[in-house]
Design an enzyme around this catalytic site. Sequence first.
Site, PDB file in Angstrom:
ATOM      1  N   CYS A  50     -36.437 -21.741  57.033  1.00 29.42           N
ATOM      2  CA  CYS A  50     -37.230 -20.615  56.895  1.00 29.42           C
ATOM      3  C   CYS A  50     -37.792 -19.975  58.293  1.00 29.42           C
ATOM      4  CB  CYS A  50     -38.604 -20.864  56.205  1.00 29.42           C
ATOM      5  SG  CYS A  50     -39.844 -19.505  55.841  1.00 29.42           S
ATOM      6  N   ASP A  57     -34.896 -24.852  53.887  1.00 25.59           N
ATOM      7  CA  ASP A  57     -34.510 -24.240  52.760  1.00 25.59           C
ATOM      8  C   ASP A  57     -33.211 -25.003  52.222  1.00 25.59           C
ATOM      9  OD1 ASP A  57     -36.591 -22.333  52.345  1.00 25.59           O
ATOM     10  OD2 ASP A  57     -35.781 -21.245  53.743  1.00 25.59           O
TER      11      ASP A  57
END
Length: 152
Positions: A50, A57
């Site tokens: 992120c 992620d």
Amino acid sequence: MAKYAKLRQLGHETPLPASPAEALLETVPNPHPGTLYLARFTQPEFTSLCPVTGQPDFAHLVIDYVPRAKLVESKSLKLYLNSFRNEAAFHEDCTVGIGKRLVKELAPRWLRIAGYWYPRGGMPIDVFWQTALPPKGLWLPDTGVASYRGRG
């Protein structure tokens, strides 16, 4: 074989590229350049970061393309995709950026990428991109990834 002598990664110990920009995407000649067919790569454990929180992620990527003269060499694709592990980018940037890089390197007849991202903040973000409508007569299977219902 002589036609594969230019490959620098396949058959060699290759470190993970530090970033997607530094990753080398290698190609090989398409043995069936006049044939309409689909090649699919699936990366069920794609990881990036992120750009705001730095937290990891995770996504399930499905890449479909109809080759022209070149095929992507799979080891180089794996190294390229894995180079995103330390890349800070939003889901949309990762997914569309991967598709555009492949189009630049391969000049395929057609390409689509589906990024099925696992929830961040309780909401999954799925990103889909393609170069155009699929070629007429192409057998185009479903991506095989269900809509979010507790993905996994």
